[in-house]
Write a protein that holds these residues in place. Structure first.
Motif, mmCIF file in Angstrom:
data_model
loop_
_atom_site.group_PDB
_atom_site.id
_atom_site.type_symbol
_atom_site.label_atom_id
_atom_site.label_comp_id
_atom_site.label_asym_id
_atom_site.label_seq_id
_atom_site.Cartn_x
_atom_site.Cartn_y
_atom_site.Cartn_z
ATOM 1 N N MET A 89 -31.012 91.567 -28.931
ATOM 2 C CA MET A 89 -30.136 90.597 -28.286
ATOM 3 C C MET A 89 -29.362 91.201 -27.114
ATOM 4 S SD MET A 89 -30.807 87.799 -29.778
ATOM 5 C CE MET A 89 -29.527 86.654 -29.339
ATOM 6 N N PHE A 90 -28.863 92.424 -27.273
ATOM 7 C CA PHE A 90 -28.068 93.036 -26.208
ATOM 8 C C PHE A 90 -28.861 93.214 -24.913
ATOM 9 C CE2 PHE A 90 -26.832 96.968 -23.981
ATOM 10 C CZ PHE A 90 -25.592 96.576 -23.506
ATOM 11 N N PRO A 91 -30.019 93.895 -24.932
ATOM 12 C CA PRO A 91 -30.734 94.072 -23.653
ATOM 13 C C PRO A 91 -31.235 92.753 -23.066
ATOM 14 C CG PRO A 91 -32.079 94.853 -25.491
ATOM 15 C CD PRO A 91 -30.705 94.592 -26.032
ATOM 16 N N LEU A 92 -31.648 91.832 -23.916
ATOM 17 C CA LEU A 92 -32.116 90.536 -23.414
ATOM 18 C C LEU A 92 -30.979 89.761 -22.753
ATOM 19 C CD1 LEU A 92 -34.493 89.360 -26.296
ATOM 20 C CD2 LEU A 92 -35.156 90.076 -24.000
ATOM 21 N N MET A 93 -29.816 89.735 -23.397
ATOM 22 C CA MET A 93 -28.671 89.023 -22.825
ATOM 23 C C MET A 93 -28.225 89.683 -21.524
ATOM 24 S SD MET A 93 -26.236 87.726 -25.969
ATOM 25 C CE MET A 93 -25.872 89.364 -26.591
ATOM 26 N N TYR A 94 -28.291 91.013 -21.469
ATOM 27 C CA TYR A 94 -27.896 91.714 -20.253
ATOM 28 C C TYR A 94 -28.804 91.308 -19.089
ATOM 29 C CZ TYR A 94 -26.844 95.405 -16.939
ATOM 30 O OH TYR A 94 -26.480 96.079 -15.804
ATOM 31 N N GLU A 95 -30.099 91.346 -19.313
ATOM 32 C CA GLU A 95 -31.032 91.002 -18.237
ATOM 33 C C GLU A 95 -30.878 89.541 -17.820
ATOM 34 O OE1 GLU A 95 -34.645 93.031 -17.389
ATOM 35 O OE2 GLU A 95 -34.970 93.279 -19.551
ATOM 36 N N TYR A 96 -30.669 88.678 -18.787
ATOM 37 C CA TYR A 96 -30.510 87.258 -18.475
ATOM 38 C C TYR A 96 -29.243 87.033 -17.645
ATOM 39 C CZ TYR A 96 -30.128 82.211 -19.036
ATOM 40 O OH TYR A 96 -30.021 80.869 -18.785
ATOM 41 N N ALA A 97 -28.136 87.653 -18.063
ATOM 42 C CA ALA A 97 -26.870 87.502 -17.335
ATOM 43 C C ALA A 97 -26.981 88.068 -15.925
ATOM 44 C CB ALA A 97 -25.741 88.199 -18.096
ATOM 45 N N ALA A 98 -27.648 89.215 -15.772
ATOM 46 C CA ALA A 98 -27.801 89.829 -14.457
ATOM 47 C C ALA A 98 -28.643 88.954 -13.530
ATOM 48 C CB ALA A 98 -28.443 91.210 -14.595
ATOM 49 N N LEU A 99 -29.565 88.181 -14.099
ATOM 50 C CA LEU A 99 -30.426 87.310 -13.308
ATOM 51 C C LEU A 99 -29.773 85.975 -12.976
ATOM 52 C CD1 LEU A 99 -33.849 87.841 -15.127
ATOM 53 C CD2 LEU A 99 -33.413 88.322 -12.710
ATOM 54 N N LYS A 100 -29.040 85.416 -13.936
ATOM 55 C CA LYS A 100 -28.605 84.031 -13.827
ATOM 56 C C LYS A 100 -27.182 83.843 -13.315
ATOM 57 C CE LYS A 100 -32.318 81.939 -15.375
ATOM 58 N NZ LYS A 100 -33.057 80.959 -14.543
ATOM 59 N N LEU A 101 -26.301 84.776 -13.585
ATOM 60 C CA LEU A 101 -24.914 84.592 -13.171
ATOM 61 C C LEU A 101 -24.778 84.771 -11.660
ATOM 62 C CD1 LEU A 101 -22.941 86.361 -16.036
ATOM 63 C CD2 LEU A 101 -23.389 83.932 -15.719
ATOM 64 N N LYS A 102 -24.018 83.889 -11.059
ATOM 65 C CA LYS A 102 -23.911 83.850 -9.601
ATOM 66 C C LYS A 102 -22.685 84.625 -9.114
ATOM 67 C CE LYS A 102 -27.434 81.064 -9.612
ATOM 68 N NZ LYS A 102 -28.761 81.521 -9.191
ATOM 69 N N GLY A 103 -22.814 85.917 -9.006
ATOM 70 C CA GLY A 103 -21.762 86.724 -8.413
ATOM 71 C C GLY A 103 -20.637 87.086 -9.360
#
Length: 408
Positions: A89-103
């Motif tokens: 969950m941790f690495p997946l959430m990190y990659e998702y947040a880095a991709l999807k969060l806008k700034g």
């Protein structure tokens, strides 16, 4: 309408966390609702996306995958799969947040909002409007320990402590996204009170460690040294005052439960020894790959009468995943520290360092994976990465501009 859109997601999150301990067949609701989230993240990150990963994320994936290959996997494959999902969950959430969060600004709002939510969630429990479902809170006859919406009091202490430190960091930096400062300071005081109500020593230690790194100055001055000594003196005085005047606090600090003195560190030394003895007694495959989660619990249960993990991530990994598990864990810690250290000029460096070391302290005294803490860690470290990317872009633009001026 805007308030409704803000509140509804947090009510949904509250529902998911609060009902987490509820049994659903052979598992819990907490495990059930995380499965579709896991599937969604896998679809988003592993199948669709392809991007360069920080080193600590690669180590995180290795840690997770290792749970699928242990000496006891054929016997306890369900536990192995569950741990695989939990650690993924941790690495997946990190990659998702880095991709999807806008700034960084949008991320700051989410991070601060989640911290405020964690603290506010304690209000109905303190007022007696809701009863906690934390099972370990019911074990103590001498006192009530705050569990809030979490599955156990340790989860309440760990998550609330992290939330308080994050809110404190935003207030210290006088962040522009903070509105109603007085209200947030009141929320900070209430959060500290919740940490106290957990009566969890791990939470107390994490809070102190976080304070040290958040307020640690870049360069020491006489004024800062005096201020630090005064702050430490106040904390020490408060600690001993509570020991003298509060029997509940005294009992928890010295591990007196239901009128009886327990083993040092709640039996941690016994747990650690049992884990090491299990690992040392294994064959070559088990020494490198471990005995699996159930094998570790069986051994500790045989020695202590309680089927629990080792309450130290190093010993837990040694018994459960062998030398490879310990290697992946150490590799993850070293890589994550390097990631933070390389970004030491960024505004979020101190907060990232505080979160890192309170995580290390948690791994030394408790271990395991804590979902809400993972969410906080993801947001803090992605924030640090965003700041670094903006800084590098600004440096490159400056170089281009200087080159253009020289050319002209």
């Amino acid at each position: 309408m805007k308030i409704t859109k803000t509140i509804l997601p947090y009510l949904f999150i509250f529902f998911l966390i609060y009902w987490g301990p509820t049994s659903v067949g052979p598992t819990t609701f907490s495990q059930v609702w995380k499965l579709p989230l896991f599937g969604f993240l896998i679809w988003q990150i592993v199948v669709i996306r392809n991007r360069e990963k920080p080193g600590f994320i690669k180590w995180s994936y290795a840690r997770a995958a290792k749970n699928l290959v242990t000496g006891g996997f054929s016997v306890s494959y369900v536990a192995g799969i569950i741990d695989f999902v939990r650690y993924m969950m941790f690495p997946l959430m990190y990659e998702y947040a880095a991709l999807k969060l806008k700034g960084p600004k949008n991320l700051d709002k989410i991070l601060l909002g989640f911290a405020q939510f964690i603290i506010i969630s304690g209000i109905p429990f303190v007022l007696g409007l809701l009863q906690t479902k934390a099972k370990d809170a019911l074990l103590y006859k001498d006192f009530d320990s705050y569990g809030g919406m979490f599955q156990n009091t340790h989860g309440a202490a760990i998550t609330t402590t992290t939330a308080v430190l994050i809110l404190l960091a935003f207030l210290k930096l006088k962040s522009s996204i903070i509105k109603y400062k007085k209200l947030n300071y009141a929320l900070l005081v209430f959060g500290i009170y919740l940490i106290y109500l957990t009566f969890i020593r791990t939470g107390y230690a994490m809070f102190f460690i976080g304070l040290v790194f958040i307020f640690m100055p870049k360069k020491l001055s006489i004024k800062q040294i005096v201020s630090a000594l005064v702050a430490i003196a106040v904390l020490v005085f408060g600690f001993f005052y509570l020991l003298e005047t509060n029997e509940t606090f005294y009992n928890r600090i010295f591990d007196i439960r239901n009128g009886k003195q327990t083993a040092a560190g709640s039996g941690r030394l016994l747990f650690w020894k049992a884990s090491f003895d299990l690992w040392f007694s294994g064959n070559m495959f088990e020494i490198f790959f471990g005995f699996g989660y159930e094998g570790l619990l069986d051994k500790i249960g045989e020695v202590t009468g309680i089927r629990v993990y080792a309450h130290n991530e190093f010993f837990t990994q040694l018994g459960q995943n062998g030398l490879l598990g310990v290697t992946f864990f150490i590799g993850y810690l070293i890589s994550l520290f390097k990631f933070i250290w390389k970004r030491r000029k960024m505004p979020s460096y101190r907060l990232s360092l505080a979160v890192y070391f309170l995580y290390v302290s948690l791994m030394l005294t408790q271990g395991g994976m804590w979902f809400e803490l993972d969410v906080f860690m993801v947001l803090v470290f992605v924030k640090l990465e965003f700041e670094s990317a903006i800084f590098k872009k600004a440096v490159e633009q400056r170089k281009v501009l200087q080159g253009t001026i020289k050319a002209s």
